[in-house]
Design a protein around this motif. Sequence first.
Motif, PDB file in Angstrom:
ATOM      1  N   SER A 190       0.825  -1.226   0.000  1.00  0.00           N
ATOM      2  CA  SER A 190       0.000   0.000   0.000  1.00  0.00           C
ATOM      3  C   SER A 190       0.846   1.256   0.000  1.00  0.00           C
ATOM      4  O   SER A 190       0.323   2.352   0.195  1.00  0.00           O
ATOM      5  CB  SER A 190      -0.905   0.027   1.242  1.00  0.00           C
ATOM      6  N   ASN A 191       2.170   1.110  -0.165  1.00  0.00           N
ATOM      7  CA  ASN A 191       3.035   2.256   0.073  1.00  0.00           C
ATOM      8  C   ASN A 191       3.979   2.601  -1.064  1.00  0.00           C
ATOM      9  O   ASN A 191       4.503   3.711  -1.111  1.00  0.00           O
ATOM     10  CB  ASN A 191       3.908   1.996   1.318  1.00  0.00           C
ATOM     11  N   ILE A 192       4.261   1.673  -1.961  1.00  0.00           N
ATOM     12  CA  ILE A 192       5.334   1.912  -2.929  1.00  0.00           C
ATOM     13  C   ILE A 192       4.998   1.314  -4.297  1.00  0.00           C
ATOM     14  O   ILE A 192       5.844   0.755  -4.989  1.00  0.00           O
ATOM     15  CB  ILE A 192       6.699   1.447  -2.340  1.00  0.00           C
ATOM     16  N   PRO A 247      -2.812   8.938   4.811  1.00  0.00           N
ATOM     17  CA  PRO A 247      -1.429   9.431   4.859  1.00  0.00           C
ATOM     18  C   PRO A 247      -0.484   8.648   3.962  1.00  0.00           C
ATOM     19  O   PRO A 247       0.594   9.134   3.603  1.00  0.00           O
ATOM     20  CB  PRO A 247      -1.046   9.267   6.336  1.00  0.00           C
ATOM     21  N   LYS A 248      -0.891   7.426   3.573  1.00  0.00           N
ATOM     22  CA  LYS A 248      -0.031   6.623   2.690  1.00  0.00           C
ATOM     23  C   LYS A 248      -0.083   7.142   1.267  1.00  0.00           C
ATOM     24  O   LYS A 248       0.822   6.902   0.476  1.00  0.00           O
ATOM     25  CB  LYS A 248      -0.501   5.160   2.703  1.00  0.00           C
ATOM     26  N   THR A 249      -1.181   7.768   0.906  1.00  0.00           N
ATOM     27  CA  THR A 249      -1.401   8.180  -0.485  1.00  0.00           C
ATOM     28  C   THR A 249      -1.128   9.666  -0.653  1.00  0.00           C
ATOM     29  O   THR A 249      -1.777  10.513  -0.037  1.00  0.00           O
ATOM     30  CB  THR A 249      -2.859   7.847  -0.892  1.00  0.00           C
ATOM     31  N   SER A 250      -0.151   9.987  -1.510  1.00  0.00           N
ATOM     32  CA  SER A 250       0.165  11.393  -1.770  1.00  0.00           C
ATOM     33  C   SER A 250      -0.937  12.037  -2.606  1.00  0.00           C
ATOM     34  O   SER A 250      -1.525  11.397  -3.487  1.00  0.00           O
ATOM     35  CB  SER A 250       1.488  11.496  -2.533  1.00  0.00           C
ATOM     36  N   TYR A 251      -1.156  13.320  -2.352  1.00  0.00           N
ATOM     37  CA  TYR A 251      -2.207  14.041  -3.082  1.00  0.00           C
ATOM     38  C   TYR A 251      -1.908  14.045  -4.591  1.00  0.00           C
ATOM     39  O   TYR A 251      -2.808  13.972  -5.426  1.00  0.00           O
ATOM     40  CB  TYR A 251      -2.315  15.458  -2.517  1.00  0.00           C
TER      41      TYR A 251
END
Length: 271
Positions: A190-192, A247-251
């Motif tokens: 979910s992060n990269i 918070p894991k997903t950048s805008y």
Amino acid sequence: MGRAIGILGFGTIGRQLLTSIRERTVSASTVRIFDRHPDRVESSIDPASPANVVAVRSFDRLVDVDLVVEAAGQGAVREYAVDILRAGCDLVTLSVGALADRTLREQVIETAEQTGQTVFVPSGAIAGLDAITAAGNSDLESVSLTTTKPPNGIAGAPYLDSHGIDVHEITEPTTVFEGSATEAAEGFPSNINVALALSLAGVGPERTTVRIVADPDGQRNVHRIAVSGAMGDIETTVRNDPSPTNPKTSYLAVLSAIELLRDDRTVQVGT
Ligand SMILES: NC(=O)C1=CN([C@@H]2O[C@H](COP(=O)(O)OP(=O)(O)OC[C@H]3O[C@@H](n4cnc5c(N)ncnc54)[C@H](OP(=O)(O)O)[C@@H]3O)[C@@H](O)[C@H]2O)C=CC1
Ligand SMILES: O=C([O-])CC(=O)C(=O)O
């Protein structure tokens, strides 16, 4: 008028996409939305909303569209990507890290070739895929990604759990992972996802190297890319504000998906 668009996953990205369609930044003739929590979708579509926005309760009812945007997770890509293409829909996939699995990657590509559909991988939270893809027309020597996230941006990743790393106990910037894009996408599903997108633009998942740093004082999701090849060197850094709801997903990842769906550009900028 626009295409009929399906949204698979109604979280941070899916909701923003619907907002963009409602605000007509993205044009769509119909929107069908499927999430494994149908109530989340149904409670967000007020009865006054146009009849062309439809919450569906099964995957089979989602794919009566031209294109499906997957913004759900790697599990959804594994479960549905091939069927989306077989149903005659193009696919935009945000959870592209699922394609670290070579068998699935080949299956998705073969199905797209057979059906004539297109798989779109957005730039998401990183910059430079245009230049890296162009550079790939000549020789590329190395492609690397260094991602720095606040602990909340990576907490709960399977790799951390299996290595006994509690990121909330870290007191200074610490490298928590080094390896290939394949290993990164599997260990941090979910992060990269950006690592897999980068690898597909460049030298492939096995040859793309990834480092993940947890920064307890950081507020942003920072992605640094370094590429060397026959064209020279490319370096990009994006310091992303996280999305308010995840918070894991950048805008920027949300904005990238919106941009990919816009079909009103008379002048196309970038490769
Ligand atoms: N390529 C890129 O640059 C980026 C990619 N991403 C990826 O994009 C994806 C979406 O991100 P985001 O919107 O922030 O995620 P969210 O967690 O906010 O929303 C995802 C939604 O999809 C649902 N869902 C999960 N699995 C399925 C499934 N199999 N079928 C139907 N619905 C499902 C989730 O339910 P539940 O809450 O139960 O999980 C949730 O409601 C993530 O995989 C993320 O890692 C994010 C940022 C950048
Ligand atoms: O949004 C980001 O910074 C990157 C991300 O979560 C992903 O690639 O899965």
